[in-house]
Design an enzyme around this catalytic site. Structure first.
Site, PDB file in Angstrom:
ATOM      1  N   GLU A  35      38.049  34.431  47.151  1.00  0.00           N
ATOM      2  CA  GLU A  35      37.282  34.632  48.378  1.00  0.00           C
ATOM      3  C   GLU A  35      36.642  33.280  48.693  1.00  0.00           C
ATOM      4  OE1 GLU A  35      34.431  37.792  48.093  1.00  0.00           O
ATOM      5  OE2 GLU A  35      33.734  37.476  50.139  1.00  0.00           O
ATOM      6  N   ARG A 276      37.700  38.736  31.756  1.00  0.00           N
ATOM      7  CA  ARG A 276      37.192  37.476  32.301  1.00  0.00           C
ATOM      8  C   ARG A 276      36.998  36.439  31.223  1.00  0.00           C
ATOM      9  NH1 ARG A 276      33.967  36.886  37.095  1.00  0.00           N
ATOM     10  NH2 ARG A 276      34.800  38.481  38.436  1.00  0.00           N
ATOM     11  N   LYS A 286      29.260  32.876  41.176  1.00  0.00           N
ATOM     12  CA  LYS A 286      29.094  32.023  42.352  1.00  0.00           C
ATOM     13  C   LYS A 286      27.670  32.098  42.887  1.00  0.00           C
ATOM     14  CE  LYS A 286      33.722  32.686  44.151  1.00  0.00           C
ATOM     15  NZ  LYS A 286      34.420  33.575  45.068  1.00  0.00           N
TER      16      LYS A 286
HETATM   17  P1  ATP Z   1      32.298  35.332  40.843  1.00  0.00           P
HETATM   18  O1  ATP Z   1      32.116  36.569  40.034  1.00  0.00           O
HETATM   19  O2  ATP Z   1      32.073  34.076  40.087  1.00  0.00           O
HETATM   20  O3  ATP Z   1      31.562  35.336  42.126  1.00  0.00           O
HETATM   21  P2  ATP Z   1      34.672  36.326  42.013  1.00  0.00           P
HETATM   22  O4  ATP Z   1      35.435  37.210  41.105  1.00  0.00           O
HETATM   23  O5  ATP Z   1      33.884  36.976  43.045  1.00  0.00           O
HETATM   24  O6  ATP Z   1      33.856  35.300  41.166  1.00  0.00           O
HETATM   25  P3  ATP Z   1      36.904  35.510  43.566  1.00  0.00           P
HETATM   26  O7  ATP Z   1      36.971  34.427  44.545  1.00  0.00           O
HETATM   27  O8  ATP Z   1      36.972  36.907  44.059  1.00  0.00           O
HETATM   28  O9  ATP Z   1      35.619  35.282  42.713  1.00  0.00           O
HETATM   29  O10 ATP Z   1      37.972  35.299  42.417  1.00  0.00           O
HETATM   30  C1  ATP Z   1      39.314  34.962  42.602  1.00  0.00           C
HETATM   31  C2  ATP Z   1      40.079  35.400  41.399  1.00  0.00           C
HETATM   32  O11 ATP Z   1      39.580  34.776  40.233  1.00  0.00           O
HETATM   33  C3  ATP Z   1      39.982  36.892  41.179  1.00  0.00           C
HETATM   34  O12 ATP Z   1      41.268  37.399  40.889  1.00  0.00           O
HETATM   35  C4  ATP Z   1      39.051  37.013  40.015  1.00  0.00           C
HETATM   36  O13 ATP Z   1      39.321  38.168  39.277  1.00  0.00           O
HETATM   37  C5  ATP Z   1      39.336  35.747  39.236  1.00  0.00           C
HETATM   38  N1  ATP Z   1      38.182  35.363  38.430  1.00  0.00           N
HETATM   39  C6  ATP Z   1      36.918  35.138  38.847  1.00  0.00           C
HETATM   40  N2  ATP Z   1      36.099  34.861  37.817  1.00  0.00           N
HETATM   41  C7  ATP Z   1      36.880  34.890  36.703  1.00  0.00           C
HETATM   42  C8  ATP Z   1      36.640  34.687  35.308  1.00  0.00           C
HETATM   43  N3  ATP Z   1      35.414  34.385  34.846  1.00  0.00           N
HETATM   44  N4  ATP Z   1      37.682  34.800  34.457  1.00  0.00           N
HETATM   45  C9  ATP Z   1      38.915  35.097  34.901  1.00  0.00           C
HETATM   46  N5  ATP Z   1      39.214  35.301  36.192  1.00  0.00           N
HETATM   47  C10 ATP Z   1      38.215  35.209  37.088  1.00  0.00           C
HETATM   48 MG    MG Z   2      35.383  38.613  43.949  1.00  0.00          MG
END
Ligand code: ATP
Ligand code: MG
Length: 572
Positions: A35, A276, A286
């Site tokens: 995102e 994760r 984020k």
């Molecule tokens: P955050 O929790 O840091 O805000 P998010 O999951 O909202 O991160 P996205 O932009 O939606 O961030 O993530 C893009 C991809 O990266 C998704 O498929 C998400 O599952 C993966 N992702 C995010 N954080 C991790 C992590 N710590 N380990 C593995 N994959 C991750």
């Molecule tokens: Mg997300």
């Protein structure tokens, strides 16, 4: 030179191999779907390496898809940064896609659900929806609007789209099961009203699809075979599957022209969850990273202490080290917190192989050699890498005016101190053995200079060159040196679990006040003309990088990437 390890097997890789073996898929397609509401961090690297890595290994394709269905939260700045960071990590996308390109397709799919009696317009507000939804132990109650006729639903949905109703006044909901044990199946919202301009589609829409619906359909539109996501989506998988059972987008005639226009080859995808990546001594959401930036606790998203990909790039970490780290961490469904030292060790392993050696003194103490002429000027030839002759040699200036590291001298040494002491001897790297004859102090009693004699027979090639002596220290000749700003970094947080609640304190209360210290160092002159992002080992000190943004030939700036050894493991 590459220091990358081969791919170890894991359960997702096994699924992919089985699907290829059985002929379920002729080739695989994955996607990385960020995102664009923030910068990528080390956690994202796991998802990037997994998705792009599998596609690469099995000759498939991996898309970069911006999951930008949420208006107003996303910005072009993030889109650009994400593209740059994925590229830096070493990957190339097959196609660059935006979920917002599919708004027309999502809408046609919603019409189909309504026509099939599988979705309805609901007038409950957010609070009422919550009250009707029930709890983990109690079933939900059907919305009073659940049994609207198809005609009524089509009319109301058209009016939602036309902007007749206020934000939040109505939603389009899937008609699934209000008593399901899985709350995600209790008639989840598919569309909501948001009268906000979208960065990609402007004012074209005032209804926006919800994440689960948009995500499942986007995967199917792009023909993604394996949709990999993190564990928190495990409970959403039944809804993912429901969407694709109800909406076989690869066989819906009403989508054909639009799919063709967007050059999409749809297919059914399967969601698979993995845990994760979490690291100790860090926060990685984020939201928290954004707070560090907006509250001025770091200098920006690309501060060299940040766990963002830009941050660690600025710090000097290599993409190879990060990829190795992620690969070694493996892919499982077990939640775990990895030690930050593991990542640092990968950086050390990679740089030990690749980084040329240089001499630098970051905490200088003057050392004068009294038995050489004051204008002595000599060029020594030093090898650039002790284990790799192909790195060649360089010339380093030597004179009677040197600086050494302050901690390499002690007036009153503890037992076992093998460096310089009053009246004692030490070897100067590539020079010979010096003896400390005199210690000069300022009025306050601080040591400001050591006056030494050089045993001329101990110089390389001399008759006493193999004389045994315990310590060897490094030095820089002040006449040949340049001065540079050097930023010494340490961990951003002082506790291993800054994310957890400690008696009402938050991660901000555990910021390390010494996470960066700036010093003026003496560097050997050969470092004068290096490009930003060049990495070196400063002998005995650690690995350093010419700062990507601030380093200039006339104003050199180096960052410490890491020390040579793990000081944390020792402290434990
Ligand atoms: P955050 O929790 O840091 O805000 P998010 O999951 O909202 O991160 P996205 O932009 O939606 O961030 O993530 C893009 C991809 O990266 C998704 O498929 C998400 O599952 C993966 N992702 C995010 N954080 C991790 C992590 N710590 N380990 C593995 N994959 C991750
Ligand atoms: Mg997300």
């Amino acid at each position: 030179m590459s220091s990358e390890n081969p791919a170890p097997n894991h359960f997702i890789r096994q699924i992919v191999m089985d699907d290829l073996d059985s002929g379920k898929h002729a080739s695989i397609a994955t996607r990385f779907p960020p995102e664009p509401n923030g910068y990528l961090h080390i956690g994202h690297a796991k998802s990037i390496c997994l998705n792009f890595g599998l596609a690469q290994e099995f000759g498939g394709r991996c898309n970069l898809r911006f999951d930008d269905t949420n208006p107003a939260k996303e910005e072009q700045e993030y889109v650009d940064a994400i593209k740059e960071d994925v590229t830096w990590l070493g990957f190339h996308w097959a196609e660059l896609r935006h979920a917002s390109d599919y708004f027309e397709l999502f809408h046609r799919c919603a019409l189909r659900l309504i026509q099939d009696g599988a979705a309805y317009v609901c007038d409950l507000n957010a609070e009422e929806v919550r009250a009707y939804r029930g709890t983990l132990t109690e079933p939900g109650r059907p919305s009073p609007y659940r049994d609207r006729t198809i005609a009524e639903n089509l009319d109301l949905f058209a009016r939602m789209r036309a902007g007749e109703f206020d934000d939040g006044a109505r939603t389009l909901r899937a008609k699934i099961d209000m008593s399901s044990g899985n709350i995600n199946l209790r008639d989840p919202a598919l569309y909501r009203i948001r009268k906000v301009a979208h960065q990609n589609t402007g004012d074209a829409w005032c209804i926006y699809p919800m994440y689960d619906y948009a995500h499942a359909l986007s995967d199917a539109f792009e023909g993604i075979t394996h949709s990999l996501c993190t564990l928190e989506f495990e409970d959403h998988r039944p809804l993912y599957d429901w969407c694709l059972d109800r909406l076989p987008v690869w066989a819906m005639p009403e989508l054909a022209d639009e799919l063709a226009r967007l050059e999409l080859k749809p297919g059914r995808s399967r969601q698979i969850e993995f845990s994760r990546l979490n690291l100790d001594f860090l926060v990685m959401s984020k939201r928290k990273l954004l707070a560090l930036v907006t509250d001025g606790l770091v200098s920006g998203w690309d501060d060299a202490r940040m766990p963002t990909l830009r941050g660690i790039r600025r710090r000097g970490y290599t993409p190879e080290a990060l990829r190795n780290f992620v690969r070694n961490a493996g892919v499982t469904k077990q939640q775990s917190v990895l030690e930050y030292s593991l990542l640092e060790n990968e950086v050390r392993n990679d740089l030990d192989v690749r980084a040329e050696r240089r001499l630098a003194v970051i905490d200088p103490l003057r050392l004068t050699i009294t038995n050489l002429p004051a204008d002595h000027d000599e060029l020594l030839t030093l090898s650039n890498h002790p284990k790799d002759e192909s790195c060649g040699t360089r010339q380093v200036g030597f004179s009677s005016q040197l600086v050494i590291e302050r901690e390499d001298f002690m007036e009153v040494p503890p037992k076992g101190f093998h460096r310089l002491v009053p009246g004692g001897e030490v070897r100067l790297r590539s020079v010979g053995i010096v003896k400390c004859e005199e210690v000069i102090k300022d009025d306050a009693g601080n040591v400001i200079e050591l006056r030494c004699t050089l045993d001329l027979t101990s110089r390389p090639g001399g008759t006493g060159s193999d004389r045994k002596i315990k310590g060897t220290i490094h030095w820089v000749s002040t006449r040949h040196a340049m001065q540079a700003e050097v930023r010494l970094y340490d961990r951003l947080f002082t506790v291993a679990d800054p994310d957890d609640d400690h008696d009402g304190k938050s991660y901000r209360d555990y910021l390390n006040p010494l996470s960066v210290r700036t010093v003026t160092a003496f560097l050997e002159g050969s470092l004068k003309a290096v490009e930003p992002e060049s990495r070196f080992q400063f002998e005995r000190l650690g690995y350093f990088v010419a700062d990507r943004l601030d380093h200039r030939a006339d104003r050199p700036v180096f960052n410490r990437i890491c020390t040579l050894r793990d000081s944390y493991a020792k402290a434990k």
